[in-house]
Design a protein around this motif. Structure first.
Motif, PDB file in Angstrom:
ATOM      1  N   LEU A  56       0.943  -1.237  -0.028  1.00 12.00           N
ATOM      2  CA  LEU A  56      -0.033  -0.008  -0.017  1.00 12.00           C
ATOM      3  C   LEU A  56       0.726   1.259   0.033  1.00 12.00           C
ATOM      4  CD1 LEU A  56      -2.834  -0.829   2.593  1.00 12.00           C
ATOM      5  CD2 LEU A  56      -3.117  -0.701   0.183  1.00 12.00           C
ATOM      6  N   PHE A  57       2.075   1.253   0.813  1.00 11.81           N
ATOM      7  CA  PHE A  57       3.070   2.360   0.650  1.00 11.81           C
ATOM      8  C   PHE A  57       3.391   2.674  -0.577  1.00 11.81           C
ATOM      9  CE2 PHE A  57       6.405   5.078   2.050  1.00 11.81           C
ATOM     10  CZ  PHE A  57       6.061   5.848   2.961  1.00 11.81           C
ATOM     11  N   VAL A  58       3.728   1.576  -1.265  1.00 16.15           N
ATOM     12  CA  VAL A  58       4.616   1.934  -2.725  1.00 16.15           C
ATOM     13  C   VAL A  58       3.336   2.167  -3.632  1.00 16.15           C
ATOM     14  CG1 VAL A  58       5.619   0.510  -4.462  1.00 16.15           C
ATOM     15  CG2 VAL A  58       6.433   0.156  -1.991  1.00 16.15           C
ATOM     16  N   LEU A  59       2.246   1.729  -3.498  1.00 14.59           N
ATOM     17  CA  LEU A  59       1.248   1.930  -4.362  1.00 14.59           C
ATOM     18  C   LEU A  59       0.916   3.548  -4.241  1.00 14.59           C
ATOM     19  CD1 LEU A  59      -0.861   1.178  -6.180  1.00 14.59           C
ATOM     20  CD2 LEU A  59      -2.355   0.687  -4.356  1.00 14.59           C
ATOM     21  N   GLY A  60       1.043   3.998  -2.919  1.00 11.66           N
ATOM     22  CA  GLY A  60       0.677   5.277  -2.836  1.00 11.66           C
ATOM     23  C   GLY A  60       1.817   6.192  -3.459  1.00 11.66           C
ATOM     24  N   LEU A  61       3.070   5.600  -3.492  1.00 15.38           N
ATOM     25  CA  LEU A  61       3.965   6.466  -4.225  1.00 15.38           C
ATOM     26  C   LEU A  61       3.800   6.562  -5.833  1.00 15.38           C
ATOM     27  CD1 LEU A  61       7.212   4.952  -2.631  1.00 15.38           C
ATOM     28  CD2 LEU A  61       6.300   7.147  -2.343  1.00 15.38           C
ATOM     29  N   LEU A  62       3.359   5.254  -6.265  1.00 17.11           N
ATOM     30  CA  LEU A  62       2.930   5.073  -7.691  1.00 17.11           C
ATOM     31  C   LEU A  62       1.832   5.980  -8.088  1.00 17.11           C
ATOM     32  CD1 LEU A  62       3.729   1.203  -8.083  1.00 17.11           C
ATOM     33  CD2 LEU A  62       5.262   3.137  -8.939  1.00 17.11           C
ATOM     34  N   LEU A  63       1.065   6.126  -7.299  1.00 16.01           N
ATOM     35  CA  LEU A  63      -0.415   7.021  -7.678  1.00 16.01           C
ATOM     36  C   LEU A  63      -0.222   8.526  -7.339  1.00 16.01           C
ATOM     37  CD1 LEU A  63      -3.158   4.742  -5.802  1.00 16.01           C
ATOM     38  CD2 LEU A  63      -2.405   4.945  -8.171  1.00 16.01           C
ATOM     39  N   ALA A  64       1.128   8.847  -6.931  1.00 16.33           N
ATOM     40  CA  ALA A  64       1.142  10.425  -6.684  1.00 16.33           C
ATOM     41  C   ALA A  64       1.069  11.285  -8.061  1.00 16.33           C
ATOM     42  CB  ALA A  64       2.596  10.688  -5.885  1.00 16.33           C
ATOM     43  N   ALA A  65       1.825  10.804  -9.096  1.00 13.52           N
ATOM     44  CA  ALA A  65       1.787  11.390 -10.489  1.00 13.52           C
ATOM     45  C   ALA A  65       0.582  11.384 -10.899  1.00 13.52           C
ATOM     46  CB  ALA A  65       2.777  10.810 -11.371  1.00 13.52           C
ATOM     47  N   PRO A  66      -0.536  10.420 -11.011  1.00 11.93           N
ATOM     48  CA  PRO A  66      -1.680  10.491 -11.534  1.00 11.93           C
ATOM     49  C   PRO A  66      -2.812  11.459 -10.598  1.00 11.93           C
ATOM     50  CG  PRO A  66      -0.881   8.087 -11.416  1.00 11.93           C
ATOM     51  CD  PRO A  66      -0.054   8.867 -10.864  1.00 11.93           C
ATOM     52  N   LEU A  67      -2.548  11.287  -9.273  1.00 16.10           N
ATOM     53  CA  LEU A  67      -3.055  12.470  -8.582  1.00 16.10           C
ATOM     54  C   LEU A  67      -2.747  13.597  -8.931  1.00 16.10           C
ATOM     55  CD1 LEU A  67      -5.047  12.763  -5.982  1.00 16.10           C
ATOM     56  CD2 LEU A  67      -2.965  12.512  -4.310  1.00 16.10           C
ATOM     57  N   TRP A  68      -1.236  14.089  -9.203  1.00 11.94           N
ATOM     58  CA  TRP A  68      -1.102  15.273  -9.308  1.00 11.94           C
ATOM     59  C   TRP A  68      -1.795  15.740 -10.787  1.00 11.94           C
ATOM     60  CZ3 TRP A  68       1.252  19.643  -7.242  1.00 11.94           C
ATOM     61  CH2 TRP A  68       1.782  20.377  -8.143  1.00 11.94           C
ATOM     62  N   LEU A  69      -2.085  14.895 -11.625  1.00 10.15           N
ATOM     63  CA  LEU A  69      -2.786  15.390 -12.904  1.00 10.15           C
ATOM     64  C   LEU A  69      -4.136  15.749 -12.622  1.00 10.15           C
ATOM     65  CD1 LEU A  69      -2.847  15.141 -16.063  1.00 10.15           C
ATOM     66  CD2 LEU A  69      -3.556  12.785 -15.804  1.00 10.15           C
ATOM     67  N   LEU A  70      -4.766  14.949 -11.699  1.00  8.58           N
ATOM     68  CA  LEU A  70      -6.129  15.255 -11.386  1.00  8.58           C
ATOM     69  C   LEU A  70      -6.256  16.794 -10.691  1.00  8.58           C
ATOM     70  CD1 LEU A  70      -7.288  12.061 -10.098  1.00  8.58           C
ATOM     71  CD2 LEU A  70      -8.085  13.011 -12.307  1.00  8.58           C
ATOM     72  N   VAL A  71      -5.338  16.967  -9.859  1.00  7.03           N
ATOM     73  CA  VAL A  71      -5.281  18.085  -9.205  1.00  7.03           C
ATOM     74  C   VAL A  71      -5.078  19.227 -10.028  1.00  7.03           C
ATOM     75  CG1 VAL A  71      -4.368  19.325  -7.393  1.00  7.03           C
ATOM     76  CG2 VAL A  71      -4.998  17.113  -6.947  1.00  7.03           C
ATOM     77  N   SER A  72      -3.927  19.346 -10.610  1.00  6.73           N
ATOM     78  CA  SER A  72      -3.375  20.631 -11.339  1.00  6.73           C
ATOM     79  C   SER A  72      -3.689  20.266 -12.953  1.00  6.73           C
ATOM     80  CB  SER A  72      -1.874  20.122 -11.302  1.00  6.73           C
ATOM     81  OG  SER A  72      -1.270  19.101 -12.151  1.00  6.73           O
ATOM     82  N   GLY A  73      -4.206  19.372 -13.597  1.00  6.28           N
ATOM     83  CA  GLY A  73      -4.603  19.235 -14.956  1.00  6.28           C
ATOM     84  C   GLY A  73      -3.477  19.070 -15.854  1.00  6.28           C
ATOM     85  N   GLY A  74      -2.240  18.579 -15.303  1.00  5.25           N
ATOM     86  CA  GLY A  74      -0.994  18.344 -16.067  1.00  5.25           C
ATOM     87  C   GLY A  74      -0.315  17.277 -15.470  1.00  5.25           C
ATOM     88  N   TRP A  75       0.559  16.699 -16.342  1.00  3.82           N
ATOM     89  CA  TRP A  75       1.702  15.665 -15.529  1.00  3.82           C
ATOM     90  C   TRP A  75       2.917  16.686 -14.997  1.00  3.82           C
ATOM     91  CZ3 TRP A  75       0.421  10.953 -14.825  1.00  3.82           C
ATOM     92  CH2 TRP A  75      -0.440  10.364 -15.557  1.00  3.82           C
ATOM     93  N   PRO A  76       3.446  16.022 -13.845  1.00  8.97           N
ATOM     94  CA  PRO A  76       4.468  16.759 -13.147  1.00  8.97           C
ATOM     95  C   PRO A  76       5.753  16.689 -14.454  1.00  8.97           C
ATOM     96  CG  PRO A  76       3.820  14.638 -12.100  1.00  8.97           C
ATOM     97  CD  PRO A  76       3.028  14.797 -13.253  1.00  8.97           C
ATOM     98  N   GLN A  77       6.276  17.783 -14.385  1.00  7.82           N
ATOM     99  CA  GLN A  77       7.382  17.937 -15.435  1.00  7.82           C
ATOM    100  C   GLN A  77       8.813  17.246 -14.803  1.00  7.82           C
ATOM    101  OE1 GLN A  77       7.042  19.352 -18.534  1.00  7.82           O
ATOM    102  NE2 GLN A  77       4.928  19.229 -17.872  1.00  7.82           N
ATOM    103  N   GLN A  78       9.354  16.334 -15.538  1.00 11.60           N
ATOM    104  CA  GLN A  78      10.714  15.866 -15.159  1.00 11.60           C
ATOM    105  C   GLN A  78      11.530  15.514 -16.528  1.00 11.60           C
ATOM    106  OE1 GLN A  78       9.882  12.303 -12.830  1.00 11.60           O
ATOM    107  NE2 GLN A  78      11.947  11.632 -12.727  1.00 11.60           N
TER     108      GLN A  78
END
Length: 144
Positions: A56-78
């Protein structure tokens, strides 16, 4: 390569990382070291609770970028290098270092230092110094 300085986003991310580490320690007595948590997921002998909490902890890490997409409307820049061989060697070196150092940057740097562990402080000083030298060499000597 220039990077944008984002103090408020960085502060928010640091607070979330620290809060997650404290929450994992307070609720499960486990250190939030990503290499250790990932190893527990794939371990042959691991109790079900440890494996589940780790997953669950690692899944939370993997879901961080899709959550950012939902909140901000764009993928994190990297920025990621396109040199596949360089990336493979870097990945192997990081894996070797985490194994050899009995933990990774999150376990030693976030959790170990906050617990006052001398071993974690030395590990963090070592990998930070290595990172500084690596960035200097790749940007100013090699020109990457």
């Amino acid at each position: 390569m220039e990077t944008e300085f984002t103090p408020w986003l960085s502060l928010g991310g640091g607070i979330m990382i620290g809060a997650s580490a404290v929450l994992l320690m307070a609720t499960n007595g486990r250190i939030a070291g990503i290499s250790g948590l990932t190893a527990k997921i794939f371990a042959r002998k691991s109790d079900g609770e440890a494996r589940g909490v780790s997953a669950l902890f690692v899944l939370g890490l993997l879901l961080a970028a899709p959550l950012w997409l939902l909140v901000s409307g764009g993928w994190p820049q990297q920025w990621v290098p396109t040199n596949t061989v360089l990336m493979a060697v870097a990945g192997l070196l990081v894996g070797f270092g985490a194994s050899y150092g009995n933990g990774c940057t999150s376990g030693h740097g976030v959790c170990g230092i906050s617990r006052g562990s001398a071993r974690s402080i030395m590990a963090t000083v070592t990998f930070m110094a290595t990172a500084f030298v690596t960035v200097f060499v790749t940007r100013h000597v090699i020109g990457g």
